[in-house]
Design a protein around this motif. Structure first.
Motif, PDB file in Angstrom:
ATOM      1  N   PRO A 146       0.922  -1.161   0.004  1.00 44.39           N
ATOM      2  CA  PRO A 146      -0.200   0.184   0.144  1.00 44.39           C
ATOM      3  C   PRO A 146       0.932   1.323   0.053  1.00 44.39           C
ATOM      4  CG  PRO A 146      -0.199  -1.008   2.315  1.00 44.39           C
ATOM      5  CD  PRO A 146       0.553  -1.967   1.363  1.00 44.39           C
ATOM      6  N   PRO A 147       0.622   2.188  -0.691  1.00 41.95           N
ATOM      7  CA  PRO A 147       1.102   3.495  -0.619  1.00 41.95           C
ATOM      8  C   PRO A 147       1.372   4.137   0.725  1.00 41.95           C
ATOM      9  CG  PRO A 147      -0.444   3.621  -2.608  1.00 41.95           C
ATOM     10  CD  PRO A 147      -0.776   2.467  -1.703  1.00 41.95           C
ATOM     11  N   PRO A 148       2.185   5.032   1.025  1.00 42.99           N
ATOM     12  CA  PRO A 148       2.587   5.602   2.277  1.00 42.99           C
ATOM     13  C   PRO A 148       1.197   6.120   3.119  1.00 42.99           C
ATOM     14  CG  PRO A 148       4.257   6.076   1.007  1.00 42.99           C
ATOM     15  CD  PRO A 148       2.960   5.459  -0.085  1.00 42.99           C
ATOM     16  N   ASP A 149       0.220   6.950   2.263  1.00 40.15           N
ATOM     17  CA  ASP A 149      -0.839   7.624   2.971  1.00 40.15           C
ATOM     18  C   ASP A 149      -2.103   7.002   2.955  1.00 40.15           C
ATOM     19  OD1 ASP A 149       0.977   9.525   3.596  1.00 40.15           O
ATOM     20  OD2 ASP A 149       0.651  10.699   1.730  1.00 40.15           O
ATOM     21  N   ARG A 302     -12.320   5.897  12.321  1.00 35.67           N
ATOM     22  CA  ARG A 302     -11.592   6.913  12.888  1.00 35.67           C
ATOM     23  C   ARG A 302     -11.272   8.119  11.807  1.00 35.67           C
ATOM     24  NH1 ARG A 302      -8.663   6.699  17.363  1.00 35.67           N
ATOM     25  NH2 ARG A 302      -6.999   7.626  16.475  1.00 35.67           N
ATOM     26  N   VAL A 303     -11.000   7.583  10.634  1.00 32.25           N
ATOM     27  CA  VAL A 303     -10.850   8.456   9.375  1.00 32.25           C
ATOM     28  C   VAL A 303     -11.837   9.510   9.332  1.00 32.25           C
ATOM     29  CG1 VAL A 303     -10.468   8.701   6.956  1.00 32.25           C
ATOM     30  CG2 VAL A 303      -9.048   7.090   8.406  1.00 32.25           C
ATOM     31  N   LEU A 304     -13.376   9.040   9.430  1.00 35.25           N
ATOM     32  CA  LEU A 304     -14.427   9.824   9.152  1.00 35.25           C
ATOM     33  C   LEU A 304     -14.789  10.416  10.394  1.00 35.25           C
ATOM     34  CD1 LEU A 304     -16.792   6.873   7.719  1.00 35.25           C
ATOM     35  CD2 LEU A 304     -16.046   8.744   6.638  1.00 35.25           C
ATOM     36  N   ASP A 305     -14.157  10.352  11.310  1.00 33.78           N
ATOM     37  CA  ASP A 305     -14.196  10.954  12.677  1.00 33.78           C
ATOM     38  C   ASP A 305     -13.448  12.222  12.797  1.00 33.78           C
ATOM     39  OD1 ASP A 305     -16.719   9.793  13.237  1.00 33.78           O
ATOM     40  OD2 ASP A 305     -15.642   8.618  14.901  1.00 33.78           O
ATOM     41  N   GLY A 306     -12.493  12.430  11.807  1.00 32.42           N
ATOM     42  CA  GLY A 306     -11.341  13.431  11.734  1.00 32.42           C
ATOM     43  C   GLY A 306     -10.139  12.959  12.304  1.00 32.42           C
ATOM     44  N   HIS A 307      -9.805  11.668  12.684  1.00 38.27           N
ATOM     45  CA  HIS A 307      -8.670  11.369  13.088  1.00 38.27           C
ATOM     46  C   HIS A 307      -7.588  10.684  12.082  1.00 38.27           C
ATOM     47  CE1 HIS A 307     -10.195  11.806  17.276  1.00 38.27           C
ATOM     48  NE2 HIS A 307     -11.026  10.959  16.749  1.00 38.27           N
ATOM     49  N   ARG A 308      -6.340  11.226  12.172  1.00 38.10           N
ATOM     50  CA  ARG A 308      -5.378  10.391  11.151  1.00 38.10           C
ATOM     51  C   ARG A 308      -4.791   9.428  12.085  1.00 38.10           C
ATOM     52  NH1 ARG A 308      -2.342  11.431   6.752  1.00 38.10           N
ATOM     53  NH2 ARG A 308      -0.191  10.516   6.927  1.00 38.10           N
ATOM     54  N   PRO A 309      -5.028   8.008  11.532  1.00 37.30           N
ATOM     55  CA  PRO A 309      -4.340   7.083  12.239  1.00 37.30           C
ATOM     56  C   PRO A 309      -3.143   6.997  12.405  1.00 37.30           C
ATOM     57  CG  PRO A 309      -6.057   6.042  10.837  1.00 37.30           C
ATOM     58  CD  PRO A 309      -5.685   7.582  10.485  1.00 37.30           C
ATOM     59  N   GLU A 310      -2.418   6.845  13.492  1.00 30.94           N
ATOM     60  CA  GLU A 310      -0.944   6.792  13.660  1.00 30.94           C
ATOM     61  C   GLU A 310      -0.224   5.625  13.009  1.00 30.94           C
ATOM     62  OE1 GLU A 310       0.198   7.126  17.733  1.00 30.94           O
ATOM     63  OE2 GLU A 310      -0.880   8.982  18.366  1.00 30.94           O
ATOM     64  N   LEU A 312      -0.854   3.456   9.952  1.00 25.88           N
ATOM     65  CA  LEU A 312      -1.414   3.429   8.685  1.00 25.88           C
ATOM     66  C   LEU A 312      -1.618   1.853   8.146  1.00 25.88           C
ATOM     67  CD1 LEU A 312      -0.474   6.566   6.735  1.00 25.88           C
ATOM     68  CD2 LEU A 312      -2.701   6.036   7.452  1.00 25.88           C
ATOM     69  N   HIS A 313      -0.377   1.124   8.395  1.00 20.37           N
ATOM     70  CA  HIS A 313      -0.498  -0.253   7.811  1.00 20.37           C
ATOM     71  C   HIS A 313      -0.285  -1.243   9.131  1.00 20.37           C
ATOM     72  CE1 HIS A 313       0.209   2.000   4.227  1.00 20.37           C
ATOM     73  NE2 HIS A 313       1.494   2.101   4.382  1.00 20.37           N
ATOM     74  N   LEU A 314      -1.488  -1.908   9.236  1.00 16.21           N
ATOM     75  CA  LEU A 314      -1.215  -2.882  10.489  1.00 16.21           C
ATOM     76  C   LEU A 314      -1.394  -4.330   9.811  1.00 16.21           C
ATOM     77  CD1 LEU A 314      -4.639  -1.412  12.366  1.00 16.21           C
ATOM     78  CD2 LEU A 314      -2.095  -0.942  12.652  1.00 16.21           C
ATOM     79  N   GLU A 315      -0.530  -4.953  10.566  1.00 12.15           N
ATOM     80  CA  GLU A 315      -0.299  -6.371  10.454  1.00 12.15           C
ATOM     81  C   GLU A 315      -0.905  -6.971  11.398  1.00 12.15           C
ATOM     82  OE1 GLU A 315       3.402  -7.853   9.307  1.00 12.15           O
ATOM     83  OE2 GLU A 315       3.254  -6.925   7.138  1.00 12.15           O
ATOM     84  N   LEU A 316      -1.796  -8.109  11.354  1.00  8.53           N
ATOM     85  CA  LEU A 316      -2.332  -8.994  12.331  1.00  8.53           C
ATOM     86  C   LEU A 316      -1.778 -10.209  12.489  1.00  8.53           C
ATOM     87  CD1 LEU A 316      -6.226  -8.423  11.691  1.00  8.53           C
ATOM     88  CD2 LEU A 316      -4.688  -6.678  12.860  1.00  8.53           C
ATOM     89  N   SER A 317      -1.410 -10.611  13.682  1.00 11.41           N
ATOM     90  CA  SER A 317      -0.579 -11.927  13.884  1.00 11.41           C
ATOM     91  C   SER A 317      -1.266 -13.022  13.453  1.00 11.41           C
ATOM     92  CB  SER A 317      -0.127 -11.939  15.528  1.00 11.41           C
ATOM     93  OG  SER A 317      -1.415 -12.200  16.149  1.00 11.41           O
ATOM     94  N   THR A 318      -0.451 -14.213  13.140  1.00 12.14           N
ATOM     95  CA  THR A 318      -0.858 -15.321  12.494  1.00 12.14           C
ATOM     96  C   THR A 318      -0.750 -16.495  13.514  1.00 12.14           C
ATOM     97  OG1 THR A 318       0.993 -15.709  11.093  1.00 12.14           O
ATOM     98  CG2 THR A 318      -0.846 -14.799  10.025  1.00 12.14           C
ATOM     99  N   THR A 319      -1.148 -17.563  13.268  1.00 17.22           N
ATOM    100  CA  THR A 319      -1.233 -18.718  14.473  1.00 17.22           C
ATOM    101  C   THR A 319      -0.795 -19.765  13.640  1.00 17.22           C
ATOM    102  OG1 THR A 319      -2.654 -17.779  15.734  1.00 17.22           O
ATOM    103  CG2 THR A 319      -2.119 -19.790  16.221  1.00 17.22           C
ATOM    104  N   LEU A 320       0.434 -20.587  13.967  1.00 13.45           N
ATOM    105  CA  LEU A 320       0.502 -21.971  13.229  1.00 13.45           C
ATOM    106  C   LEU A 320      -0.250 -22.994  14.044  1.00 13.45           C
ATOM    107  CD1 LEU A 320       2.162 -24.033  11.495  1.00 13.45           C
ATOM    108  CD2 LEU A 320       3.695 -23.992  13.399  1.00 13.45           C
ATOM    109  N   VAL A 321      -1.184 -23.647  13.119  1.00 14.69           N
ATOM    110  CA  VAL A 321      -2.123 -24.916  13.603  1.00 14.69           C
ATOM    111  C   VAL A 321      -1.528 -26.093  13.003  1.00 14.69           C
ATOM    112  CG1 VAL A 321      -4.406 -25.569  13.689  1.00 14.69           C
ATOM    113  CG2 VAL A 321      -4.084 -23.295  13.407  1.00 14.69           C
ATOM    114  N   VAL A 322      -0.982 -26.941  14.062  1.00 12.05           N
ATOM    115  CA  VAL A 322      -0.411 -28.059  13.651  1.00 12.05           C
ATOM    116  C   VAL A 322      -1.430 -29.314  13.770  1.00 12.05           C
ATOM    117  CG1 VAL A 322       1.388 -29.906  14.142  1.00 12.05           C
ATOM    118  CG2 VAL A 322       1.891 -27.557  14.434  1.00 12.05           C
ATOM    119  N   ARG A 323      -1.684 -30.069  12.431  1.00 14.10           N
ATOM    120  CA  ARG A 323      -2.823 -31.190  12.455  1.00 14.10           C
ATOM    121  C   ARG A 323      -2.144 -32.315  12.191  1.00 14.10           C
ATOM    122  NH1 ARG A 323      -6.531 -26.814  10.273  1.00 14.10           N
ATOM    123  NH2 ARG A 323      -7.817 -26.158  12.252  1.00 14.10           N
TER     124      ARG A 323
END
Length: 331
Positions: A146-149, A302-310, A312-323
């Motif tokens: 994603p672009p910086p902004d 947050r953007v619609l309410d006028g806030h600029r997110p500190e 911008l690029h969020l990465e959510l953690s993954t989980t190894l599932v061993v079967r």
């Protein structure tokens, strides 16, 4: 007001987009003061009412793919979270939507306040152009960096793939085939990097001929796994970058009389329902798909309410599932 007709007239008089007029009417704070003044003057000349909340916000959700288990989970979560916020959703889904020039027209939609774009096929320049028009949007599961902004949310693909390959390396596997998705996709590139990082930590050089880039379907997984398993020296494990590819790889192993995991280990990515329905059940990496949808809505609110997110690029953690589909390297 006859909303659609009057908004269009005001936009023409003020020299701004219809979406900008709509945001002024709804008293959104993310409108430049000079632009707001132009719109208010045009409204005054036209005899329109002063701005204020004219109704619920509306968010355009674009997912130009079939709403299967993967995309269905993301979109359903977005819909449920928007409803909790009292926001209406306009859904644009299906493969045919990939060919629509949506991004250039979104800011001119009078009844749309913002958008969530799920894995948008457009390149970064198109997203930047949309952002420069002042239209609020968030990207969920971006296809390219994603672009910086531009605000976005995705899974931690690199870390997930590194954990998966490290699991196989810990079982003694060194010759590992990879069935990846299309080239130049952010997720695929990051997962490949994570796979290579785990191999490097074990002192193993990756073999390019062991990597197949295909469309993420079970049929393509079957085809690619068949090619890997028909080599004179087949790999001892196959890592697939989604669970459907892994289901195809399991079929290829079964067709050749190979027992999984005794003769071959197979692993997937995503942890969709299919991963628990295969025999054996798939070792995979769980992506927080529903949380991705919820976080995308939170960012947008947050953007619609006028806030600029500190962040911008969020990465959510993954989980190894061993079967049951992975085991020690065959002796």
């Amino acid at each position: 007001m006859n909303r659609r007709a009057r908004v269009r007239d005001i936009a023409e008089a003020a020299g701004v987009s219809i979406a900008t007029v709509s945001r002024v009417l709804n008293d959104h704070v993310n409108v430049a003061p000079r632009t707001r003044e132009l719109v208010l003057r045009a409204m005054a000349r036209s005899g329109a009412d002063a701005p204020g909340r004219t109704g619920r916000r509306t968010v355009h959700v674009r997912c130009p793919y079939l709403l299967t288990d993967y995309f269905g989970l993301i979109v359903s979560s977005i819909a449920e979270t928007l409803r909790l916020h009292g926001v209406r959703m306009v859904l644009d889904a299906g493969v045919a939507a990939q060919h629509d020039d949506v991004l250039s027209t979104l800011p001119d939609e009078p009844d749309v306040d913002a958008a969530i774009l799920v894995l948008p096929p457009e390149d970064g320049d198109r997203l930047v152009a949309l952002a420069r028009r002042g239209f609020p949007f968030v990207v969920a599961d971006p296809r390219t960096a994603p672009p910086p902004d531009v605000a976005s949310v995705s899974a931690a693909h690199l870390a997930g793939a590194r954990a998966l390959t490290a699991h196989l390396v810990g079982l003694g596997h060194r010759d590992i085939g990879v069935i990846a998705g299309p080239v130049e996709w952010l997720a695929g590139d990051a997962r490949t990097a994570g796979h290579h990082a785990a191999l490097a930590q074990a002192g193993v050089l990756p073999a390019r001929h062991r990597v197949h880039h295909v469309e993420p379907t079970a049929a393509e997984g079957l085809r690619a796994a068949s090619a890997l398993l028909d080599e004179p020296r087949r790999p001892t494990a196959i890592v697939c970058f989604n669970d459907k590819l892994a289901a195809g790889a399991l079929q290829a192993a079964h067709d050749r009389g190979l027992r999984v995991p005794r003769d071959l280990s197979v692993a997937g990515f995503d942890d969709i329902d299919l991963s628990r329905a295969t025999r054996p059940a798939l070792t995979t990496v769980r992506q927080p798909l529903q949380e991705m949808g919820r976080i995308a809505v939170t960012q947008l609110m947050r953007v619609l309410d006028g806030h600029r997110p500190e962040a911008l690029h969020l990465e959510l953690s993954t989980t190894l599932v061993v079967r049951d589909s992975t085991g020690p390297v065959p002796t």
